[in-house]
Enzyme design. Sequence first.
Site, PDB file in Angstrom:
ATOM      1  CG  ASP A  44      -1.626  10.613  10.470  1.00 29.42           C
ATOM      2  OD1 ASP A  44      -2.004   9.773  10.304  1.00 29.42           O
ATOM      3  OD2 ASP A  44      -0.556  10.616  10.019  1.00 29.42           O
ATOM      4  CB  CYS A  69       1.682   6.279   6.527  1.00 33.12           C
ATOM      5  SG  CYS A  69       0.941   6.382   4.242  1.00 33.12           S
TER       6      CYS A  69
END
Length: 302
Positions: free
Chosen positions: A16, A240
């Site tokens: 991530d 994100c």
Amino acid sequence: MSMPKKVRIVEVGPRDGLQNEATPISADTKIELIHKLSEAGHCYIESGSFVNPKWVPQMAGSEAVFEGIQKKTGVEYAALTPNMKGYERALASGADEVAIFAAASEAFSQKNTNCSIAESMERFAPIIEAAKRDGLKVRGYVSCVVGCPYEGDIDPEKVAEIAEKLIEAGCYEVSLGDTIGVGTPASVKTMLNAVLKKIPAEKLAVHLHDTYGQALANIYASLELGIAVVDSSVAGLGGCPYAKGASGNVASEDVVYMLNGLGIDTGVNLDKLIQAGDFICKAIDRDNGSKTAKALLAKCEG
């Protein structure tokens, strides 16, 4: 409920944290980071993602990363797998565990995975079945548990419904993600209380972004409700790619510093963790997003 005495940190930096970096990062650099994180005491490292490289180019070399890791006993090296093809690649590369992801927002699900929430759950069924057959555990993620960049506020009952479906499908744990970091201790507790009516705390984790500087406060609020698993990213790397302005995973160093101050055991050596963060930030030429790391590194230099 009293706070947990021990918290498991799920380190998501190698996946991530790095997936949105524009400059290609070599497999060797990623492997070195993973080794440094395991030496720091992390017992769970999300090491790569087997998604279509067309959508996430930075994860294109995940096979080489998994195959190059010198695995340390007691450490889980996990991979994100959006579909069966991704699962098969992860299995062949030696991933210890796989993760699947859903959303509590229909609009976000469509933007992120090009399918509805219901369709995403259908996609996961064969992955979970195959993982059972192959002896791999499956972790579930739920995105947008507090707010969505397209729909705004999210109904906590919707979050509880999706999380319960993931547990019922076979996930051993569900990580609840404040994808755009809009949560506050009040909204996070409201969401968690709804989920806790359906799922016990020991099957839940939190993945709280720091977009508005609320991540540590929100983690503290989660601890007060008995949550004992926290996702974080070394040096605060990542965010994100589908949520504009939502960069900012909470830094693992800041989480560990806070937990150390609370007398909560993580098994992570803060000094070695800071060294790992300093290594990757220098390797990719970006600022360290951890306030703890910046303060302690400056103190050492001084």
